[in-house]
Enzyme design. Structure first.
Site: not given
Length: 310
Positions: A81, A180, A213
């Site tokens: 990743d 995040g 995300g």
């Protein structure tokens, strides 16, 4: 079963209108949670690691080998990743990964093309698939740190040329997600830009697309953590129904990382608070693993649509 490439997984996912989950792992319990849920739900899966693989490669490889042995009846891909350089991708390709991502999204278009093309040429000669990225997501996660000012949606007008010149097998696009856990404020309703997604699909028909995300932290999980001494603010992710719609179109891979970590942390803090006399990691890591397993099961059934597709 030997490792499979993401190209093989995406061919079936695109045709079947579902996405394959790409779950980040850092330890044994996380791998167990991911693969046990996928085996029980009969789902293909992508096990992926970030750039700390340079420090922990041997351990990660053994965990993947164990997963292949324990879950021989489901297809598993091993993916890098956010590889930031040709050297990083080469390191993983040479050590048995079946898929790598080269992330040149912070570079000018021409430099992104050149870097991605170099990785593609090296990878394809060795039977490894390549994910690229066009557009940049805001947020912080592992080795990714992009300010809101630097973030930008993928430009559909650039997609066809980028794919033609690079030969990438899949493309990560920016259509409203963010890296995040701390990203969308409570009370807001984040929405994917389906207009951009559909324009990208028109620009590159048949190309498997990727969403990074997409994680969010449910309010009940935040409250659970805070009730045991945490100070985590609430965060809202992309709603499940929007992700499921994206998976029914051309999005063949959806990344899951923050959700796993936050869910495990909530279970761990709860167990430690309720059982302060316990000191055996085998005991307090068990509920953390169980909570991650149930999260993965939810993703397979209600977000990805990959349950029963192995």
């Amino acid at each position: 079963m030997a490792l499979v490439t993401t190209k093989e997984l995406f061919h079936k996912a695109y045709a079947g209108g579902y996405a394959v989950g790409a779950f980040n792992f850092n330890n044994m319990e996380t791998v167990q949670a991911i693969t046990e849920a996928c085996r029980e739900e009969r789902s293909p899966v992508i096990l992926q690691v970030s750039q700390d693989v340079l420090e922990n490669h041997t351990y990660y490889k053994k965990l993947v080998e164990a997963a292949l042995q324990e879950c021989a009846d489901i297809p598993i891909a091993w993916h890098l990743d956010h590889g930031s350089s040709f050297e990083m991708c080469k390191f993983c390709i040479d050590r048995g990964y079946s898929s790598v991502m080269i992330d040149g999204s912070s570079l000018p278009f021409a430099q992104n093309v050149a870097l991605t093309r170099a990785v593609v040429e090296y990878a394809h000669d060795r039977g490894v698939a390549v994910e690229a990225e066009l557009g940049a997501l805001a947020g912080v996660e592992d080795d990714v740190d992009v300010s809101a000012e630097a973030a930008r949606y993928t430009d559909p007008d650039e997609v066809a040329e980028f794919v033609r010149r690079t030969g990438c097998d899949s493309l990560a696009i920016a259509i409203g997600t963010s890296h995040g856990a701390y990203k969308f404020k409570p009370g807001t309703l984040p929405r994917l830009r389906f207009d951009i997604l559909q324009a990208v699909m028109r620009a590159a028909p048949g190309l498997p697309l990727v969403l990074h995300g997409a994680s969010g932290v449910p309010k009940e999980t935040v409250d659970r953590i805070n009730s045991y001494g945490g100070e985590m603010p609430g965060a809202v992710g992309i709603p499940d129904d929007q992700l499921r719609r994206a998976a029914s179109l051309a999005v063949c891979k959806i990344n899951v990382a923050s959700d796993l970590r936050i869910t495990a942390t909530a279970a761990l803090r709860e167990h430690m608070a309720l059982h302060p006399e316990k000191f055996d990691p085998r005991e307090y890591l068990k509920p953390a693993r169980g909570s991650m397993k149930e999260l993965v099961r939810h993703k397979l059934r209600h977000v990805l649509g990959s349950a029963g597709k192995a």
